[in-house]
Design a protein around this motif. Structure first.
Motif, PDB file in Angstrom:
ATOM      1  N   ILE A 190      24.885  -2.805  20.936  1.00  0.00           N
ATOM      2  CA  ILE A 190      26.135  -2.080  21.186  1.00  0.00           C
ATOM      3  C   ILE A 190      26.944  -2.065  19.892  1.00  0.00           C
ATOM      4  CG2 ILE A 190      28.350  -2.121  22.400  1.00  0.00           C
ATOM      5  CD1 ILE A 190      26.273  -1.351  24.308  1.00  0.00           C
ATOM      6  N   SER A 191      27.590  -0.945  19.633  1.00  0.00           N
ATOM      7  CA  SER A 191      28.521  -0.868  18.506  1.00  0.00           C
ATOM      8  C   SER A 191      29.744  -0.087  18.956  1.00  0.00           C
ATOM      9  CB  SER A 191      27.875  -0.180  17.298  1.00  0.00           C
ATOM     10  OG  SER A 191      28.807  -0.043  16.245  1.00  0.00           O
ATOM     11  N   LEU A 192      30.926  -0.594  18.625  1.00  0.00           N
ATOM     12  CA  LEU A 192      32.159   0.081  19.023  1.00  0.00           C
ATOM     13  C   LEU A 192      33.199   0.002  17.921  1.00  0.00           C
ATOM     14  CD1 LEU A 192      34.098  -2.209  21.486  1.00  0.00           C
ATOM     15  CD2 LEU A 192      31.850  -2.840  20.668  1.00  0.00           C
ATOM     16  N   THR A 193      34.115   0.966  17.949  1.00  0.00           N
ATOM     17  CA  THR A 193      35.157   1.055  16.929  1.00  0.00           C
ATOM     18  C   THR A 193      36.019  -0.198  16.942  1.00  0.00           C
ATOM     19  OG1 THR A 193      35.193   3.437  17.276  1.00  0.00           O
ATOM     20  CG2 THR A 193      37.018   2.488  16.035  1.00  0.00           C
ATOM     21  N   ASN A 194      36.288  -0.729  15.744  1.00  0.00           N
ATOM     22  CA  ASN A 194      37.025  -1.987  15.667  1.00  0.00           C
ATOM     23  C   ASN A 194      38.323  -1.863  14.892  1.00  0.00           C
ATOM     24  OD1 ASN A 194      35.988  -1.622  13.140  1.00  0.00           O
ATOM     25  ND2 ASN A 194      34.886  -3.553  13.030  1.00  0.00           N
ATOM     26  N   SER A 195      39.005  -0.741  15.020  1.00  0.00           N
ATOM     27  CA  SER A 195      40.285  -0.557  14.346  1.00  0.00           C
ATOM     28  C   SER A 195      41.318  -0.032  15.327  1.00  0.00           C
ATOM     29  CB  SER A 195      40.160   0.418  13.167  1.00  0.00           C
ATOM     30  OG  SER A 195      41.429   0.698  12.615  1.00  0.00           O
ATOM     31  N   ILE A 196      42.522  -0.581  15.271  1.00  0.00           N
ATOM     32  CA  ILE A 196      43.594  -0.162  16.178  1.00  0.00           C
ATOM     33  C   ILE A 196      44.198   1.172  15.766  1.00  0.00           C
ATOM     34  CG2 ILE A 196      44.182  -2.527  16.789  1.00  0.00           C
ATOM     35  CD1 ILE A 196      46.497  -2.390  14.822  1.00  0.00           C
ATOM     36  N   TYR A 197      43.839   1.682  14.591  1.00  0.00           N
ATOM     37  CA  TYR A 197      44.440   2.905  14.095  1.00  0.00           C
ATOM     38  C   TYR A 197      43.626   4.148  14.433  1.00  0.00           C
ATOM     39  CZ  TYR A 197      47.026  -0.548  11.412  1.00  0.00           C
ATOM     40  OH  TYR A 197      47.786  -1.623  11.036  1.00  0.00           O
ATOM     41  N   TRP A 198      42.497   3.986  15.125  1.00  0.00           N
ATOM     42  CA  TRP A 198      41.644   5.103  15.482  1.00  0.00           C
ATOM     43  C   TRP A 198      41.321   5.045  16.971  1.00  0.00           C
ATOM     44  CZ3 TRP A 198      39.981   8.816  11.925  1.00  0.00           C
ATOM     45  CH2 TRP A 198      40.252   8.528  10.591  1.00  0.00           C
ATOM     46  N   ASN A 199      41.143   6.219  17.580  1.00  0.00           N
ATOM     47  CA  ASN A 199      40.655   6.266  18.947  1.00  0.00           C
ATOM     48  C   ASN A 199      39.221   5.742  18.963  1.00  0.00           C
ATOM     49  OD1 ASN A 199      43.041   7.411  19.934  1.00  0.00           O
ATOM     50  ND2 ASN A 199      42.330   9.492  19.507  1.00  0.00           N
ATOM     51  N   ALA A 200      38.945   4.848  19.886  1.00  0.00           N
ATOM     52  CA  ALA A 200      37.683   4.112  19.855  1.00  0.00           C
ATOM     53  C   ALA A 200      36.542   4.886  20.501  1.00  0.00           C
ATOM     54  CB  ALA A 200      37.853   2.766  20.554  1.00  0.00           C
ATOM     55  N   HIS A 201      35.332   4.683  19.965  1.00  0.00           N
ATOM     56  CA  HIS A 201      34.121   5.180  20.608  1.00  0.00           C
ATOM     57  C   HIS A 201      33.052   4.102  20.546  1.00  0.00           C
ATOM     58  CE1 HIS A 201      33.176   5.999  16.392  1.00  0.00           C
ATOM     59  NE2 HIS A 201      31.916   6.290  16.706  1.00  0.00           N
ATOM     60  N   THR A 202      32.019   4.244  21.378  1.00  0.00           N
ATOM     61  CA  THR A 202      30.995   3.215  21.521  1.00  0.00           C
ATOM     62  C   THR A 202      29.609   3.828  21.471  1.00  0.00           C
ATOM     63  OG1 THR A 202      32.474   1.888  22.910  1.00  0.00           O
ATOM     64  CG2 THR A 202      30.124   1.361  23.002  1.00  0.00           C
ATOM     65  N   PHE A 203      28.676   3.141  20.790  1.00  0.00           N
ATOM     66  CA  PHE A 203      27.260   3.502  20.790  1.00  0.00           C
ATOM     67  C   PHE A 203      26.481   2.433  21.536  1.00  0.00           C
ATOM     68  CE2 PHE A 203      27.813   5.901  16.564  1.00  0.00           C
ATOM     69  CZ  PHE A 203      27.848   7.139  17.213  1.00  0.00           C
ATOM     70  N   ALA A 204      25.474   2.867  22.303  1.00  0.00           N
ATOM     71  CA  ALA A 204      24.541   1.955  22.954  1.00  0.00           C
ATOM     72  C   ALA A 204      23.132   2.382  22.592  1.00  0.00           C
ATOM     73  CB  ALA A 204      24.728   1.965  24.470  1.00  0.00           C
ATOM     74  N   LEU A 205      22.382   1.492  21.951  1.00  0.00           N
ATOM     75  CA  LEU A 205      21.011   1.770  21.535  1.00  0.00           C
ATOM     76  C   LEU A 205      20.061   1.081  22.493  1.00  0.00           C
ATOM     77  CD1 LEU A 205      19.180   3.032  19.314  1.00  0.00           C
ATOM     78  CD2 LEU A 205      19.283   0.826  18.143  1.00  0.00           C
ATOM     79  N   THR A 206      19.085   1.822  23.011  1.00  0.00           N
ATOM     80  CA  THR A 206      18.152   1.270  23.984  1.00  0.00           C
ATOM     81  C   THR A 206      16.866   0.809  23.311  1.00  0.00           C
ATOM     82  OG1 THR A 206      17.044   3.370  24.483  1.00  0.00           O
ATOM     83  CG2 THR A 206      19.068   2.851  25.699  1.00  0.00           C
ATOM     84  N   GLU A 207      16.055   0.097  24.078  1.00  0.00           N
ATOM     85  CA  GLU A 207      14.807  -0.444  23.553  1.00  0.00           C
ATOM     86  C   GLU A 207      13.839   0.655  23.124  1.00  0.00           C
ATOM     87  OE1 GLU A 207      12.171  -4.259  24.867  1.00  0.00           O
ATOM     88  OE2 GLU A 207      12.436  -2.701  26.378  1.00  0.00           O
ATOM     89  N   SER A 208      13.905   1.806  23.769  1.00  0.00           N
ATOM     90  CA  SER A 208      13.029   2.914  23.428  1.00  0.00           C
ATOM     91  C   SER A 208      13.541   3.739  22.253  1.00  0.00           C
ATOM     92  CB  SER A 208      12.845   3.825  24.642  1.00  0.00           C
ATOM     93  OG  SER A 208      14.082   4.401  25.029  1.00  0.00           O
ATOM     94  N   GLY A 209      14.692   3.371  21.691  1.00  0.00           N
ATOM     95  CA  GLY A 209      15.233   4.073  20.535  1.00  0.00           C
ATOM     96  C   GLY A 209      16.209   5.182  20.876  1.00  0.00           C
ATOM     97  N   LYS A 210      16.553   5.340  22.141  1.00  0.00           N
ATOM     98  CA  LYS A 210      17.527   6.373  22.529  1.00  0.00           C
ATOM     99  C   LYS A 210      18.939   5.878  22.245  1.00  0.00           C
ATOM    100  CE  LYS A 210      14.735   8.438  26.249  1.00  0.00           C
ATOM    101  NZ  LYS A 210      13.610   7.488  26.195  1.00  0.00           N
ATOM    102  N   LEU A 211      19.795   6.806  21.829  1.00  0.00           N
ATOM    103  CA  LEU A 211      21.179   6.478  21.493  1.00  0.00           C
ATOM    104  C   LEU A 211      22.117   7.168  22.471  1.00  0.00           C
ATOM    105  CD1 LEU A 211      23.101   5.076  19.464  1.00  0.00           C
ATOM    106  CD2 LEU A 211      23.135   7.220  18.175  1.00  0.00           C
ATOM    107  N   TYR A 212      23.026   6.395  23.072  1.00  0.00           N
ATOM    108  CA  TYR A 212      24.027   6.909  24.000  1.00  0.00           C
ATOM    109  C   TYR A 212      25.417   6.655  23.426  1.00  0.00           C
ATOM    110  CZ  TYR A 212      20.291   7.335  27.451  1.00  0.00           C
ATOM    111  OH  TYR A 212      19.130   7.687  28.110  1.00  0.00           O
ATOM    112  N   ALA A 213      26.343   7.587  23.680  1.00  0.00           N
ATOM    113  CA  ALA A 213      27.694   7.474  23.139  1.00  0.00           C
ATOM    114  C   ALA A 213      28.725   7.777  24.214  1.00  0.00           C
ATOM    115  CB  ALA A 213      27.875   8.430  21.961  1.00  0.00           C
ATOM    116  N   PHE A 214      29.886   7.121  24.117  1.00  0.00           N
ATOM    117  CA  PHE A 214      31.019   7.413  24.989  1.00  0.00           C
ATOM    118  C   PHE A 214      32.285   6.948  24.298  1.00  0.00           C
ATOM    119  CE2 PHE A 214      28.908   3.519  26.208  1.00  0.00           C
ATOM    120  CZ  PHE A 214      29.908   2.566  26.344  1.00  0.00           C
ATOM    121  N   GLY A 215      33.428   7.466  24.743  1.00  0.00           N
ATOM    122  CA  GLY A 215      34.700   7.161  24.099  1.00  0.00           C
ATOM    123  C   GLY A 215      35.253   8.375  23.378  1.00  0.00           C
TER     124      GLY A 215
END
Length: 481
Positions: free
Chosen positions: A427-452
């Protein structure tokens, strides 16, 4: 039939067997027969295989086979003649007194990325620190390499920009670029993933992104940084005084073999190959038990008291977290909105174990502005922290007053990721209070999902008119293989 289940044991007749001499299958050997033996060092006896006659061939076989250091040690551990060959001096440069196993270990060390740039003095110092054996040096290096790589590929959700690392070590960046944080030598934004060509020949294994800044870790343990300086390293002078638009090696970390880095809002944390965590910059969240700022990396001593060996480190805007080898999760820093997961909003000046995850074996952790994600060994994701952000991954419903939902003070299962029926590994997500946050989720099969939030194109997916964010995970069409 089993006697234990059938009642009384039946009587068994015993027969007397007369001892007879064994049947002779071959004629007896003459009394003056001399049995031929194979010797490692060779002599004039026919049919033997003299290893000493071709030591270079033996060395090539040992090196090309990539034997484990323990296997090399076993070759010279026995008292047999064969093992004596591997114990005696092999007469190879650079040290003619080294045994065949030691020379093979040294040759395998010379293939490793961390070993190649070392001077002779540095190599000898490393050898002495490892116990005076090249086999121990090889084991040390291999252990570090095993710790370095946890995912085949990686996607990082930075504040307004994103970073993707492929399985072969190439790096793509896209999104906002006002401080040169994309590393392309310009300040122009990129709406599509673009490879950083100045890194050609350098294999990147891990990336971190902060507000206007990016850090990359190579397989040689080197740290490269670019973008806005806001951390006060000595080589960059005064805070915020320099913008770097292409990757530059961080000199203050050159003596530490780094396997992971994390960038917070005003601080940086790095994890060494030995499992040590170093933090530097502003002191409210550095984990040293004080609020003193640190200009140079400083070891966090609390992990020794917790008997915890850090394996993954994450730095949020005002808090940080680690995952230990035993699967425990520790958090510390500012606890606003419950982002530390301890059931309250109190601050912690030293790492504290998240007791609510005591029945979960964690393998990954990620921290955002006021949010935290934990990935378990079975691929489930848990999150806690600020409930206003859609990057938390829970219900996207909004009440009549425009509030999304309440804050999450303890870890909760992210059901929206559970529903994609994919095993999450990172999982990776935005770590700054000055930007609207978004998140990535990487699966075992290599697929990338995003939300935020996706107002800068950082999600990598199209948004419909007037839409600025996505509340549920959606597939990103990008090839990270």
């Amino acid at each position: 039939m089993d006697a234990t289940t059938s009642g009384a044991s039946p009587s068994i007749p015993f027969l007397n067997i007369v001892d007879e001499p064994p049947l002779s299958l071959a004629p007896p050997l003459p009394q003056n027969f001399q049995r031929s033996q194979r010797h490692c060092f060779g002599n004039s006896a026919p049919g033997e295989f003299p290893l000493a006659a071709s030591p270079s061939v033996v060395l090539h076989v040992l090196t090309a086979s990539d034997l484990d250091p323990q296997d090399l040690a076993k070759l010279e551990a026995s008292v047999k003649a064969t093992c004596a060959f591997f114990r005696k001096p092999a007469n190879f440069s650079p040290d003619y007194q080294l045994s065949m196993s030691e020379v093979a270990a040294l040759d395998m060390c010379q293939k490793r990325a961390i070993f190649k740039p070392m001077t002779m003095e540095e190599r000898e110092l490393l050898k002495q620190r490892c116990g005076g054996s090249w086999k121990l040096v090889l084991r040390y290096i291999l252990a570090g390499e095993a710790c370095c790589r946890r995912e085949k590929s990686q996607a990082i959700a930075g504040p307004g920009h994103s970073v993707a690392v492929t399985s072969c070590g190439s790096v793509y960046t896209f999104g906002s670029n006002g401080s040169g944080q994309l590393g392309h030598g310009t300040l122009e934004e990129e709406w599509r993933p673009r490879i950083i060509r100045s890194l050609q020949g350098i294999r990147i294994i891990q990336a971190a992104a902060g507000a206007g800044r990016t850090m990359l870790i190579s397989d040689a343990g080197r740290v490269y940084a670019f973008g806005k300086d806001s951390f006060g390293e000595a080589e960059y002078g005064a805070q915020g005084s320099k913008v770097v638009t292409t990757p530059q090696m961080v000199e203050s970390l050159k003596d530490i073999f780094v396997v992971q880095a994390a960038i917070g809002n005003f601080f940086t944390a790095v994890l060494s190959r030995e499992g040590r965590v170093y933090t530097f910059s502003w002191g409210g969240k550095l984990g040293h038990g004080s609020r003193t700022d640190e200009k140079y990396p400083r070891l966090i001593e609390q992990f020794q008291a917790l008997n915890l060996q850090p394996m993954v480190v994450a730095a949020g805007a005002w808090h940080a977290a680690v995952v230990g080898r035993d699967g425990r999760v520790c958090t510390w820093g500012w606890g606003r909105y419950g982002c530390l997961g301890h059931g309250n909003e109190e601050c912690e000046s030293v790492p504290k174990v998240v007791e609510a995850l005591s029945k979960v074996k964690a393998v990954h952790v990620a921290t955002g502005d006021y949010t935290t994600f934990v990935v378990s060994d079975n691929g489930d994701a848990y999150s806690f922290g600020c409930g206003e952000s859609s990057s938390l991954g829970h219900s996207a419903a909004v009440d009549g007053q425009g509030n999304r939902h309440t804050n999450v003070l303890t870890p909760e299962l992210v059901t929206s990721l559970k529903n994609i029926n994919e095993r999450v590994v990172q999982i990776s997500l935005t770590n700054s209070i000055y930007w609207n946050a978004h998140t990535f989720a990487l699966t075992e099969s290599g697929k990338l999902y995003a939300f935020g939030a996706g107002d800068k194109g950082q999600l990598g997916i199209e948004l419909v008119a007037q839409q600025t964010e996505r509340g549920n995970p959606e597939r990103v069409e990008i090839d990270l293989s």
